[in-house]
Write a protein that holds these residues in place. Structure first.
Motif, PDB file in Angstrom:
ATOM      1  N   GLN A   1       1.490   1.520  -9.075  1.00  0.00           N
ATOM      2  CA  GLN A   1       0.325   0.650  -8.968  1.00  0.00           C
ATOM      3  C   GLN A   1       0.435  -0.601  -9.822  1.00  0.00           C
ATOM      4  O   GLN A   1      -0.463  -1.425  -9.819  1.00  0.00           O
ATOM      5  CB  GLN A   1      -0.939   1.426  -9.365  1.00  0.00           C
ATOM      6  CG  GLN A   1      -1.284   2.544  -8.415  1.00  0.00           C
ATOM      7  CD  GLN A   1      -1.557   2.033  -7.011  1.00  0.00           C
ATOM      8  OE1 GLN A   1      -2.378   1.152  -6.803  1.00  0.00           O
ATOM      9  NE2 GLN A   1      -0.859   2.581  -6.030  1.00  0.00           N
TER      10      GLN A   1
ATOM     11  N   ARG B   1       4.345  -3.014  -7.091  1.00  0.00           N
ATOM     12  CA  ARG B   1       3.744  -3.381  -5.799  1.00  0.00           C
ATOM     13  C   ARG B   1       4.053  -4.840  -5.460  1.00  0.00           C
ATOM     14  O   ARG B   1       4.294  -5.183  -4.297  1.00  0.00           O
ATOM     15  CB  ARG B   1       2.228  -3.163  -5.831  1.00  0.00           C
ATOM     16  CG  ARG B   1       1.817  -1.720  -5.655  1.00  0.00           C
ATOM     17  CD  ARG B   1       0.328  -1.543  -5.903  1.00  0.00           C
ATOM     18  NE  ARG B   1      -0.509  -2.427  -5.118  1.00  0.00           N
ATOM     19  CZ  ARG B   1      -1.307  -2.042  -4.107  1.00  0.00           C
ATOM     20  NH1 ARG B   1      -1.333  -0.773  -3.747  1.00  0.00           N
ATOM     21  NH2 ARG B   1      -2.051  -2.909  -3.475  1.00  0.00           N
TER      22      ARG B   1
ATOM     23  N   GLU C   1      -3.555  -9.134  -4.496  1.00  0.00           N
ATOM     24  CA  GLU C   1      -2.739  -8.270  -5.351  1.00  0.00           C
ATOM     25  C   GLU C   1      -2.681  -8.795  -6.779  1.00  0.00           C
ATOM     26  O   GLU C   1      -2.770  -8.021  -7.741  1.00  0.00           O
ATOM     27  CB  GLU C   1      -1.325  -8.146  -4.780  1.00  0.00           C
ATOM     28  CG  GLU C   1      -0.390  -7.273  -5.604  1.00  0.00           C
ATOM     29  CD  GLU C   1      -0.868  -5.840  -5.760  1.00  0.00           C
ATOM     30  OE1 GLU C   1      -0.397  -5.155  -6.700  1.00  0.00           O
ATOM     31  OE2 GLU C   1      -1.720  -5.390  -4.951  1.00  0.00           O
TER      32      GLU C   1
ATOM     33  N   ARG D   1      -5.825  -7.930  -8.474  1.00  0.00           N
ATOM     34  CA  ARG D   1      -5.838  -6.508  -8.824  1.00  0.00           C
ATOM     35  C   ARG D   1      -5.019  -6.262 -10.089  1.00  0.00           C
ATOM     36  O   ARG D   1      -5.440  -5.504 -10.984  1.00  0.00           O
ATOM     37  CB  ARG D   1      -5.270  -5.685  -7.671  1.00  0.00           C
ATOM     38  CG  ARG D   1      -5.467  -4.163  -7.817  1.00  0.00           C
ATOM     39  CD  ARG D   1      -4.603  -3.395  -6.847  1.00  0.00           C
ATOM     40  NE  ARG D   1      -3.193  -3.564  -7.167  1.00  0.00           N
ATOM     41  CZ  ARG D   1      -2.566  -2.882  -8.130  1.00  0.00           C
ATOM     42  NH1 ARG D   1      -3.215  -2.008  -8.868  1.00  0.00           N
ATOM     43  NH2 ARG D   1      -1.286  -3.093  -8.364  1.00  0.00           N
TER      44      ARG D   1
ATOM     45  N   GLU E   1       0.819  -1.206   0.000  1.00  0.00           N
ATOM     46  CA  GLU E   1       0.000   0.000   0.000  1.00  0.00           C
ATOM     47  C   GLU E   1       0.856   1.260   0.000  1.00  0.00           C
ATOM     48  O   GLU E   1       0.426   2.310  -0.484  1.00  0.00           O
ATOM     49  CB  GLU E   1      -0.936  -0.007   1.202  1.00  0.00           C
ATOM     50  CG  GLU E   1      -2.055  -1.042   1.083  1.00  0.00           C
ATOM     51  CD  GLU E   1      -2.909  -1.128   2.330  1.00  0.00           C
ATOM     52  OE1 GLU E   1      -2.533  -0.507   3.352  1.00  0.00           O
ATOM     53  OE2 GLU E   1      -3.951  -1.825   2.289  1.00  0.00           O
TER      54      GLU E   1
END
Length: 229
Positions: free
Chosen positions: A83, A87, A132, A135, A78
């Motif tokens: 992005q 990450r 993750e 995402r 985070e």
């Protein structure tokens, strides 16, 4: 002095803390429930009110450590400025540096059977990683055909590096070097996954104690019995 440490009324927490200290001092198997009890100044019979055996204490400590690791991974990602797969690299760095910084405790949860099918760990590192990867797939960074089982590929990569380092099979002199090597590994793994546009028909479906627990909890229960009119 041991008795002075136990003053807050949370005997269970004090025993977990003592067990973690003993793991760092002697390893996973080099101590007893009696010794953990002595560390907090209580009798073994008092400890048995919370843990029926040393194995139960070790399992509970493993759950605490895994949840702590899950929080560390999530918070690190985070805080990442990018992005995309950066990450994921941050997640890998957090995992490997955690193991290198605290190898005895890492070995505690690296063993098979560290937790059981009844262990409830939140956030579990596996769930943090799968969230993750989901995402990244939704954002278009990872093809949907590569997503099934990708968490086991990424985990195998970063876990393998962590074990090589803490077992002394690979040597890297400083933390910056560890982080650089981890980033390289994660990006290489991710780039390989990104080339998979369609799932292989014979791709294995790995499982863990945690994923089997999730599957069982998500399975529908038996239909309620409806009495005949």
């Amino acid at each position: 002095m041991a008795r002075k440490r136990y003053h807050h009324g949370d005997l269970r927490g004090a025993l977990l803390e003592a067990a973690e200290t003993l793991v760092r001092e002697r390893g996973v198997d080099g101590w007893s429930l009696r010794e953990a009890s002595a560390r907090v100044g209580v009798s073994p019979s008092a400890a048995y009110h919370h843990f029926g055996s040393r194995d139960e204490l070790v399992s509970a400590l493993s759950e605490v450590v895994l949840a702590r690791l899950g929080n560390r991974l999530r918070e690190t990602m985070e805080a990442a400025p990018e992005q995309g797969p950066e990450r994921l690299a941050a997640c890998g760095r957090a995992y490997v540096t955690w193991a290198v910084e605290d190898p005895a405790v890492a070995r505690l949860v690296f063993r098979g059977g560290a937790t059981t099918a009844q262990s409830a760990v939140s956030p579990h590192p596996h769930d943090v990683l799968t969230t993750e990867l989901d995402r990244l797939t939704d954002a278009g960074h990872l093809p949907s055909g590569a997503r099934p089982g990708a968490e086991f590929v990424v985990w195998a990569a970063i876990h393998g590096l962590a074990v090589l380092l803490i077992d002394g099979l690979v040597h890297i002199d400083d933390r910056q070097g560890v982080e650089f090597q981890t980033e390289r590994l994660v990006f290489a793994t991710f780039n390989g996954l990104a080339r998979e546009t369609a799932p292989e028909p014979d791709r294995p479906v790995p499982t863990t104690t945690h994923t089997r627990r999730l599957t069982q909890s998500a399975a529908p229960g038996p239909a309620p019995h409806t009495p005949s009119p």
